[in-house]
Design a protein around this motif. Structure first.
Motif, PDB file in Angstrom:
ATOM      1  N   THR A 143       0.836  -1.199   0.000  1.00  0.00           N
ATOM      2  CA  THR A 143       0.000   0.000   0.000  1.00  0.00           C
ATOM      3  C   THR A 143       0.875   1.254   0.000  1.00  0.00           C
ATOM      4  N   ILE A 144       1.900   1.265   0.847  1.00  0.00           N
ATOM      5  CA  ILE A 144       2.826   2.397   0.877  1.00  0.00           C
ATOM      6  C   ILE A 144       3.496   2.585  -0.480  1.00  0.00           C
ATOM      7  N   SER A 145       3.961   1.479  -1.057  1.00  0.00           N
ATOM      8  CA  SER A 145       4.614   1.548  -2.369  1.00  0.00           C
ATOM      9  C   SER A 145       3.659   2.051  -3.444  1.00  0.00           C
ATOM     10  N   GLY A 146       2.408   1.586  -3.395  1.00  0.00           N
ATOM     11  CA  GLY A 146       1.427   2.022  -4.380  1.00  0.00           C
ATOM     12  C   GLY A 146       1.182   3.511  -4.343  1.00  0.00           C
ATOM     13  N   VAL A 147       1.084   4.072  -3.125  1.00  0.00           N
ATOM     14  CA  VAL A 147       0.848   5.513  -2.976  1.00  0.00           C
ATOM     15  C   VAL A 147       2.075   6.310  -3.428  1.00  0.00           C
ATOM     16  N   GLN A 148       3.254   5.862  -3.012  1.00  0.00           N
ATOM     17  CA  GLN A 148       4.463   6.611  -3.317  1.00  0.00           C
ATOM     18  C   GLN A 148       4.841   6.563  -4.797  1.00  0.00           C
ATOM     19  N   ASN A 149       4.323   5.579  -5.526  1.00  0.00           N
ATOM     20  CA  ASN A 149       4.685   5.443  -6.936  1.00  0.00           C
ATOM     21  C   ASN A 149       3.577   5.873  -7.891  1.00  0.00           C
ATOM     22  N   VAL A 150       2.615   6.615  -7.391  1.00  0.00           N
ATOM     23  CA  VAL A 150       1.603   7.189  -8.274  1.00  0.00           C
ATOM     24  C   VAL A 150       2.284   8.158  -9.239  1.00  0.00           C
ATOM     25  N   ASP A 151       1.899   8.112 -10.497  1.00  0.00           N
ATOM     26  CA  ASP A 151       2.486   8.971 -11.521  1.00  0.00           C
ATOM     27  C   ASP A 151       2.370  10.447 -11.115  1.00  0.00           C
ATOM     28  N   PRO A 152       3.494  11.158 -10.973  1.00  0.00           N
ATOM     29  CA  PRO A 152       3.433  12.581 -10.591  1.00  0.00           C
ATOM     30  C   PRO A 152       2.621  13.435 -11.558  1.00  0.00           C
ATOM     31  N   LEU A 153       2.570  13.028 -12.832  1.00  0.00           N
ATOM     32  CA  LEU A 153       1.791  13.790 -13.804  1.00  0.00           C
ATOM     33  C   LEU A 153       0.306  13.754 -13.474  1.00  0.00           C
TER      34      LEU A 153
END
Length: 259
Positions: A143-153
């Protein structure tokens, strides 16, 4: 006709290796390649499995194991996913919690099983607690990884449209994190069964782990393999159920990819 042939071909590809394995399992003991006393043919195992079904013993043990497994798994879902979303989104929270999470993440669940037994006893509470512990960290870390790797665009686009922080989190961050979160859910689903079986072997009077250990000590070898086979089928069923749920909840992903 073409569609039917394609479907049959895919079914053949998915099942041929399993069928060959089952055939080898049936033939090897009968030809003396392995000791049939300790590795009975598949047909004998299936016969023993059906006997357990008819007597009601299997359903009793499956029910006990599933209740413990689902209890710990659902409790981990309720705690880990919200906590993972918070830790992944707010970096200040992650800085405080990450060191402690790393320590517990690298401590195997079965290694601290004696601690759970000493603190909670041999009853249902310790079984659910060890399943909960085993499920928490795959769920939390993914879950942490999923949030942190959301596309910045995506985040920049949403902010440029005037979304508030709450709307951004609810409409962008959570949906974009779902595929990675489901990786953790599937890992936790598999781990919940495996860890529970080991815990039931350590101290229980019901459950598939108890069934396997009891039949081993009683030298009921076909029944022992029947218990192992039941665990495999349950694990496979849980995995397919989670894959189906993932596809339903992330249907937008295939549409986005196709576009």
């Amino acid at each position: 006709m073409r569609l039917t042939f394609t479907t049959l071909y895919h079914v053949f590809k998915r099942t041929i290796v399993i069928l060959l394995f089952l055939s080898l399992w049936e033939v090897a003991p009968k030809l003396g390649w392995v000791d049939a006393t300790f590795f009975p043919p598949c047909s004998e195992v299936l016969k023993a499995w059906w006997g357990l079904v008819q007597s009601g013993d299997l359903s009793e043990h499956v029910e006990a194991s599933l209740a413990r497994s689902l209890g710990g798994f659902c409790l981990a879902l309720l705690i880990s996913i919200p906590l993972g979303l918070v830790v992944g989104w707010w970096k200040s929270v992650a800085e405080y919690l990450n060191p402690l999470l790393e320590i517990f993440r690298n401590t195997a669940a079965l290694a601290i099983l004696p601690v759970f037994i000493l603190l909670l006893g041999l009853g249902e509470t310790s079984k659910i607690a060890i399943v909960f512990y085993a499920c928490v960290f795959p769920l939390l870390l993914n879950t942490i990884s999923g949030v942190q790797n959301v596309d910045p665009l995506l985040i920049k686009s949403a902010r440029s449209m005037g979304l508030s922080s709450v709307s951004l989190f609810r409409r962008v961050i959570v949906p974009a994190s779902l595929p990675t979160i489901f990786v953790g859910i599937r890992q936790a689903g598999a781990g919940s069964v495996l860890v529970l079986v080991a815990a039931e072997m350590a101290g229980a009077k019901s459950g598939l782990g108890y069934l396997i250990q009891y039949t081993q000590f009683s030298f009921q070898i076909p029944e022992m393999y029947a218990g192992i086979l039941s665990i495999s089928v349950i694990g496979l069923g849980i995995n397919y159920a989670l894959v189906f749920l993932e596809r339903r909840l992330t249907a937008w992903k295939s549409t986005y990819t196709d576009g």
